[in-house]
Motif scaffolding. Structure first.
Motif, PDB file in Angstrom:
ATOM      1  N   LEU B  33      66.318  30.891  34.273  1.00 52.62           N
ATOM      2  CA  LEU B  33      65.284  30.218  35.055  1.00 52.62           C
ATOM      3  C   LEU B  33      65.920  29.890  36.396  1.00 52.62           C
ATOM      4  N   LYS B  34      65.442  30.584  37.447  1.00 56.63           N
ATOM      5  CA  LYS B  34      66.059  30.424  38.765  1.00 56.63           C
ATOM      6  C   LYS B  34      64.971  30.240  39.802  1.00 56.63           C
ATOM      7  N   ARG B  35      65.356  29.712  40.938  1.00 57.07           N
ATOM      8  CA  ARG B  35      64.438  29.605  42.070  1.00 57.07           C
ATOM      9  C   ARG B  35      63.889  30.988  42.375  1.00 57.07           C
ATOM     10  N   TRP B  36      62.542  31.116  42.282  1.00 57.45           N
ATOM     11  CA  TRP B  36      61.918  32.425  42.455  1.00 57.45           C
ATOM     12  C   TRP B  36      61.749  32.750  43.935  1.00 57.45           C
ATOM     13  N   GLN B  37      62.263  33.913  44.337  1.00 56.43           N
ATOM     14  CA  GLN B  37      62.105  34.320  45.728  1.00 56.43           C
ATOM     15  C   GLN B  37      61.602  35.751  45.801  1.00 56.43           C
ATOM     16  N   GLY B  38      60.590  36.026  45.010  1.00 55.09           N
ATOM     17  CA  GLY B  38      59.956  37.334  45.057  1.00 55.09           C
ATOM     18  C   GLY B  38      60.504  38.335  44.052  1.00 55.09           C
ATOM     19  N   GLU B  39      61.492  37.918  43.237  1.00 52.80           N
ATOM     20  CA  GLU B  39      62.056  38.850  42.260  1.00 52.80           C
ATOM     21  C   GLU B  39      61.029  39.213  41.183  1.00 52.80           C
ATOM     22  N   GLU B  40      61.304  40.323  40.523  1.00 50.80           N
ATOM     23  CA  GLU B  40      60.500  40.706  39.371  1.00 50.80           C
ATOM     24  C   GLU B  40      60.761  39.698  38.247  1.00 50.80           C
ATOM     25  N   LEU B  41      59.705  39.310  37.542  1.00 48.99           N
ATOM     26  CA  LEU B  41      59.888  38.334  36.471  1.00 48.99           C
ATOM     27  C   LEU B  41      60.335  39.023  35.187  1.00 48.99           C
ATOM     28  N   ALA B  42      61.285  38.417  34.512  1.00 53.45           N
ATOM     29  CA  ALA B  42      61.718  38.951  33.223  1.00 53.45           C
ATOM     30  C   ALA B  42      60.664  38.612  32.178  1.00 53.45           C
ATOM     31  N   THR B  43      60.385  39.549  31.296  1.00 57.54           N
ATOM     32  CA  THR B  43      59.366  39.296  30.280  1.00 57.54           C
ATOM     33  C   THR B  43      59.921  39.418  28.861  1.00 57.54           C
ATOM     34  N   SER B  44      60.937  40.269  28.668  1.00 55.71           N
ATOM     35  CA  SER B  44      61.409  40.466  27.294  1.00 55.71           C
ATOM     36  C   SER B  44      62.634  39.605  27.016  1.00 55.71           C
ATOM     37  N   TYR B  45      62.376  38.365  26.660  1.00 58.39           N
ATOM     38  CA  TYR B  45      63.467  37.478  26.271  1.00 58.39           C
ATOM     39  C   TYR B  45      62.952  36.564  25.168  1.00 58.39           C
ATOM     40  N   VAL B  46      63.850  36.211  24.264  1.00 56.94           N
ATOM     41  CA  VAL B  46      63.462  35.240  23.240  1.00 56.94           C
ATOM     42  C   VAL B  46      63.507  33.848  23.853  1.00 56.94           C
ATOM     43  N   ASN B  47      64.650  33.553  24.478  1.00 54.74           N
ATOM     44  CA  ASN B  47      64.732  32.315  25.241  1.00 54.74           C
ATOM     45  C   ASN B  47      65.587  32.593  26.480  1.00 54.74           C
ATOM     46  N   THR B  48      65.410  31.779  27.505  1.00 52.40           N
ATOM     47  CA  THR B  48      66.217  31.957  28.696  1.00 52.40           C
ATOM     48  C   THR B  48      67.639  31.473  28.404  1.00 52.40           C
TER      49      THR B  48
END
Lengths: 332, 334
Positions: B33-48
């Protein structure tokens, strides 16, 4: 044969050694929460030898516990030696502790393993698609057993990273050796390929690469605590006066921590890979350690800079050092 | 209301115009979980890999700046935290946030910094579709579809996130996104919620934490198990519900900053006193403290578990000395 088939031999050996008081304690592995995750154990009673586990998943470094045991007993203890199970990498770690005068050679009784590599439980699980119950490492392939049957895969797909660059699978100076003789040894080569990739980057790219890695650092000190070369009684990074390093995880402190760690083990790192294995932030710490190894090899002509030996270019003064002394007056 | 999963990036962009947005981003194989600056969002994770704590209760935090000497010392406080939105955390981490908030804000002393930060943050949680091998939230009275600690919960189902506004703040965020959202009948939301709530959590099966009391303190188990502890800080630092900190100064010349930073009870110098006395000198006392706190002291004090079963310590402890192992062992030895 799998390492598992030597488990009973190990238990018998350790039971006898403890019973006959030839060792005071034994550092090995016992069953963990999952079958593919045995955990380190320190036993003192012969009756507990039954609990020892030996298989392809026993991979957590054990040298650290030997240091603790030795420190607890103090110098010149007349107790029987510490027994310890050692793969090739543990053997190098023990040699490091001996060379650094932190453990006495005659205070050790080493049951060595002719190692073919350690199976990484997470990798094995993702390759096999299910929890892995057992593993056997054969020539060129690894056989993983799950509840649904056997899965075969290449060693590089399921072994620990440290095994892929290991050229020293059998510990030197072990009193006993377990495992198949003439077994296919290390699967890997220490060719510094990863280091060469980083060296090829521009200074700015390199800075960005390491800044991104170090930004993730949690400063948990696991890399230090697991390292056989980080054996100082007190660590200068915990000094409060002067405070070389504060608690902040700002980037300047992260660089300070990682540079200090890497420089401190430079020339003494045995390449056991424990720092990288334990890192919760997945920082490729061995890249730094291997950079030093590579440089020491190239600059000083040392063939295996990770093997503790009498000739350690960064570990002694040489009056004939080509760089000379800072001033003639300072020459002792 | 529901949001097409394909439209999540657009929704995040809208939120980012109003607040700092944190979202799951893939970085060198970790999902953070990071400050979003236009990156593609991760979707396949069980937990961060990091928990919500790392944003709402940062590892390093400035408390004050100071300048000058004995006569002319001036102190300034850092600016108050701005608006934040965190998208993509899991229900277990939100639950940990709620339980931690009790420690930090209930009673006589309130951690004002945490309170302010939490009040200005919208936590948008994504309920789980699958439990990982180390997950055991249901044994810790949590749920893969739990809402406590979140402002909005998104239940994934058939290409949509079904949104549940848990708090007023959550409802505001949903109204901000109204152009992105489609209507969804309540029974559809309910179906999505039930599906998440019913996923199997294998590691929690048969796990029992009842009946542990303070008499556990003297049990020989601790000396057996603590021998393998490396006394590192991994468990406490990856844990979403550990909250210990230390205060330190960072100074240069006559100016400096007073900071606070995470601390871990597993460190040898955690309780080291000025006169060199250490009440927990070995890993035995320290390991025992960690598990007694999670399993006995906290429940006694607050009437609920502190651990939320996120599984991070299970995944990350390099020597298998984690919550699942200890609870399982205790069932046998106690």
């Amino acid at each position: 044969m799998s390492l598992k088939s030597y488990e009973n031999a190990l238990r018998d050996e350790v039971r006898d050694l403890l019973q006959e008081e030839k060792i005071r304690t034994f550092v090995g592995y016992e069953a963990g929460y999952r079958p593919e995750s045995p955990v380190p154990v320190i036993i003192r009673e012969a009756g507990r030898a039954e609990e020892l586990v030996l298989d392809e998943f026993c991979g957590a470094g054990l040298t650290r516990y030997v240091l603790d045991e030795s420190t607890r007993a103090g110098v010149g203890s007349d107790m029987p030696p510490i027994g310890v199970l050692a793969r090739g990498c543990d053997g190098l770690g023990l040699a490091r502790l001996i060379r650094d005068n932190r453990v006495a050679e005659d205070d050790l009784y080493v049951i060595g393993v002719r190692c073919r590599g350690v199976v990484d439980p997470d990798r094995a699980r993702s390759v096999a698609g299910a929890a892995v119950l057992a593993a056997e490492i054969a020539e060129g392939e690894v056989v993983l057993t799950t509840a649904r049957g056997e899965v075969r895969c290449a060693p590089q797909d399921c072994l620990m990273d440290k095994c892929l660059t290991c050229e020293d699978p059998v510990p030197e100076g072990a009193q006993v050796l377990l495992g198949d003789e003439g077994a296919p040894g290390a699967v890997g080569r220490r060719d510094f390929a990863g280091v060469a990739e980083i060296e090829a980057l521009s200074p700015d790219e390199r800075y960005r690469f390491w800044a991104r890695q170090f930004e993730r650092c949690l400063r948990c000190f696991a890399c230090r605590n697991a390292c056989p070369a980080c054996s100082c009684v007190t660590c200068s990074l915990e000094d409060s006066d002067p405070e070389w390093l504060n608690r902040s995880t700002e980037l300047s402190e992260q660089f300070m921590f990682h540079f200090t760690r890497a420089f401190h083990v430079a020339g003494r790192c045995v390449g056991c890979g424990e720092c990288e294995r334990v890192c919760p932030a997945d920082i490729p710490l061995m890249l730094l350690n291997e950079k030093f190894m590579k440089d020491i090899g190239e600059l000083f002509g040392v063939t295996d800079p990770h093997i503790p030996s009498a000739v350690e270019p960064l570990g002694k003064f040489d009056p004939e050092d080509p760089e000379g002394w800072r001033g003639e007056d300072e020459r002792p | 209301m529901k949001l097409r999963m394909d439209d999540v990036a657009g929704a995040v962009e809208i939120l980012a115009q109003r607040a700092e947005v944190y979202a799951p981003i893939d970085e060198d194989g970790q999902v953070l979980l990071k400050r979003w600056q236009g990156e593609e969002l991760a979707t396949s994770y069980v937990n961060t890999d990091n928990s919500l704590k790392t944003i709402l209760y940062p590892q390093t935090q400035e408390i004050a700046r100071f300048e000058g000497g004995y006569e002319d010392m001036s102190v300034s406080k850092p600016p108050p935290p701005g608006e934040m939105v965190i998208f993509g955390g899991r229900p277990c981490d939100a639950l940990a946030l709620a339980r931690t908030a009790r420690v930090l804000t209930e009673g006589e002393f309130c951690d004002e910094d945490f309170r302010r930060r939490r009040e200005r943050t919208t936590v948008i949680t994504v309920a789980c579709e699958e439990a990982g091998p180390n997950c055991f939230c249901t044994a810790m009275v949590g749920s893969p579809a739990g809402t406590r600690g979140s402002d909005v919960v998104c239940y994934p189902l058939e290409g949509y996130f079904y949104l549940d506004p848990v708090t007023e703040r959550g409802a505001e965020v949903i109204s901000l996104l109204r152009d992105q959202l489609e209507d969804a009948p309540e029974d559809e939301v309910e179906r999505a919620r039930e599906r998440c709530g019913a996923i199997p959590v294998p590691a929690a099966d048969g796990l029992s934490v009842g009946g542990l009391g303070e008499d556990l303190f003297d049990h020989p188990y601790w000396s057996n198990v603590s021998g393998r502890c490396l006394s590192c800080g991994i468990c406490g630092y990856v844990c979403p519900s550990c909250y210990c900190f230390a205060i330190f100064d960072s100074t240069r010349g006559t100016s400096g900053r007073r900071m606070r930073g995470w601390d871990s009870c597993q460190f040898e110098n955690y309780l080291l006193m000025a006169a060199d006395h250490n009440p927990r000198p070995t890993s035995l006392e320290r390991v025992r403290q960690r598990f007694m706190h999670k399993l006995v002291y906290f429940p006694e004090e607050y009437g609920e578990m502190q651990c939320v079963g996120c599984g991070r310590c299970v995944e990350r402890c390099p020597v298998g000395l984690h919550m699942l192992a200890v609870i399982t062992d205790l069932e046998e030895v106690v």
